[in-house]
Enzyme design. Structure first.
Site, mmCIF file in Angstrom:
data_model
loop_
_atom_site.group_PDB
_atom_site.id
_atom_site.type_symbol
_atom_site.label_atom_id
_atom_site.label_comp_id
_atom_site.label_asym_id
_atom_site.label_seq_id
_atom_site.Cartn_x
_atom_site.Cartn_y
_atom_site.Cartn_z
ATOM 1 N N TYR A 109 -2.281 12.201 -0.834
ATOM 2 C CA TYR A 109 -2.322 10.737 -0.960
ATOM 3 C C TYR A 109 -3.218 10.213 0.148
ATOM 4 C CZ TYR A 109 -0.860 5.845 -0.740
ATOM 5 O OH TYR A 109 -0.846 4.467 -0.708
ATOM 6 N N GLU A 197 -6.776 2.888 -2.703
ATOM 7 C CA GLU A 197 -5.848 4.019 -2.763
ATOM 8 C C GLU A 197 -6.372 5.120 -3.670
ATOM 9 O OE1 GLU A 197 -1.306 3.526 -3.165
ATOM 10 O OE2 GLU A 197 -1.942 4.056 -5.199
#
Length: 390
Positions: A109, A197
């Site tokens: 992530y 993101e």
């Protein structure tokens, strides 16, 4: 303002961030043609909606032949996809993104967002890629690595290397992560983003980093100088009432209750909703008409909140500082007369010209309940909403 994945990946490409080859499609036939043009033997078909959790909701399908690509696209297009972020009503799927399948060795992530406590942009990374970062933070917070960026110095190479070491990357992968992080930081600043993101950022079996997903949110207040980004807006993915509110410069958020609120000032609006909850009611919305509210804007606000069929009562709570209470009273009277309000209206006005405003409401001949203070207003509107529901 949110971008679709295919739009975010187009932006990524302009910043040199590696992403798999992919094409957007609006029909099953276009999806098949996209897969054929991309080549390969495995594709991923992804529903394009502004929500996470698509995979768990059936919005991401692996296809090993062209018939499977068509079938996946047919199962998504023209339908509504409901994820844990959308609620039961879901969001419409008008396009799918067909992407070449990737050989995944590891998932991470990576994101950039604002750390409000520190007043700095935070680069966040985690070895738990593919999972909801909120879930990771709650269950295994030690897996989240953060570097807060000093605004004068910018993102530093040592911060990127530190995160890379924490993720267990080696050799050239460290330089690749640094290049991706620096590009994301540039994107964040230059495009006035509030969130950038990648989840997941993968290491392929060949050992290279690749952004398998992409999420970009643009600060609404910066859209006036981000014309290119503003042109990517998809109104179909937004709450219709919230979209109408923005057209009248109203700050509106839909909620699940039956008591509509119209307030000036975000803080006062929050306090109003809290008091409604305290006295056993449920707010139907957050609505801030702003410090420069006019009679016309108040009328538009009434039209907006009355378009919600769940509303059983309305609470108008205005503190007149910049805005004059008599102008608000004029707007309330016009709205009740012209809009055709059929539910109880409770009004609490304090501040500039409040006495004049109360007099106007009293002489209007309309059924408007005046409240002496906020607590009285909350109690009254909750009681009226209950009676209307009985």
């Amino acid at each position: 303002m949110n971008l679709h994945e295919y739009q975010a990946k187009d932006v990524f490409r302009t910043y040199g961030i590696p992403v798999p080859a992919g094409r957007v499609a609006a029909t099953p036939g276009e999806a098949v043609e996209a897969a054929r043009a991309l080549g390969g033997s495995v594709w991923v078909v992804k529903a394009q909606v502004h929500a996470g959790g698509r995979g768990k909701a059936g919005g991401v399908k692996l296809a090993r032949d062209l018939d499977a690509v068509r079938s996946a696209a047919e199962g998504m297009l023209g339908r509504r996809l409901a994820t844990h972020q959308t609620g039961a009503e879901g969001l419409p799927v008008e396009k799918v993104y067909v992407e070449v399948g990737s050989d995944i060795a590891r998932e991470f992530y990576l994101s950039l967002t604002l750390n409000r406590e520190r007043g700095r942009i935070a680069l966040i990374a985690s070895a738990a890629g593919g999972m909801e970062i909120e879930e990771v933070a709650a269950r295994t917070p030690e897996k989240i690595l953060t570097a807060n960026v000093h605004p004068a110095a910018g993102l530093q190479p040592y911060q990127c290397r530190k995160l890379a070491f924490g993720l267990g990357l080696q050799g050239g992968q460290i330089a690749e992560l640094q290049a991706i992080a620096v590009a994301l930081y540039r994107l964040y600043l230059e495009r006035d983003a509030s969130l950038v993101e990648i989840n997941p950022l993968i290491v392929t079996k060949a050992g290279h980093l690749l952004a398998l997903d992409a999420k970009v949110n643009i600060d609404e207040n910066a859209l006036f100088r981000q014309k290119e980004m503003a042109a990517l807006r998809d109104p179909a993915q937004e709450d219709p009432m919230e979209r109408r509110a923005s057209e009248h410069e109203l700050n509106y958020v839909s909620l699940d209750g039956d008591i509509a609120c119209m307030v000036n000032g975000a803080g006062l609006a929050m306090a109003t909703m809290d008091l409604i909850k305290l006295h056993g009611g449920q707010p139907a919305n957050f609505l801030d008409v702003g410090g420069g509210a006019t009679s016309e804007r108040v009328t538009a606000a009434f039209q907006l909140i009355l378009s919600n069929p769940k509303v059983r009562a309305i609470l108008v709570n205005i503190f007149g500082g910049i805005v004059r209470c008599d102008l608000i009273a004029e707007g309330v009277i016009n709205a009740v007369k012209n809009v055709g309000v059929r539910v109880p209206v409770v009004v609490r006005l304090e501040g500039t010209n409040a006495d004049k405003a109360r007099e106007m409401l009293a002489k209007s001949g309309l059924t408007i309940a005046a409240a002496s203070d906020l607590t009285d207003a909350a109690r009254t509107v909750v009681s009226l909403a209950r009676k209307a529901a009985a």
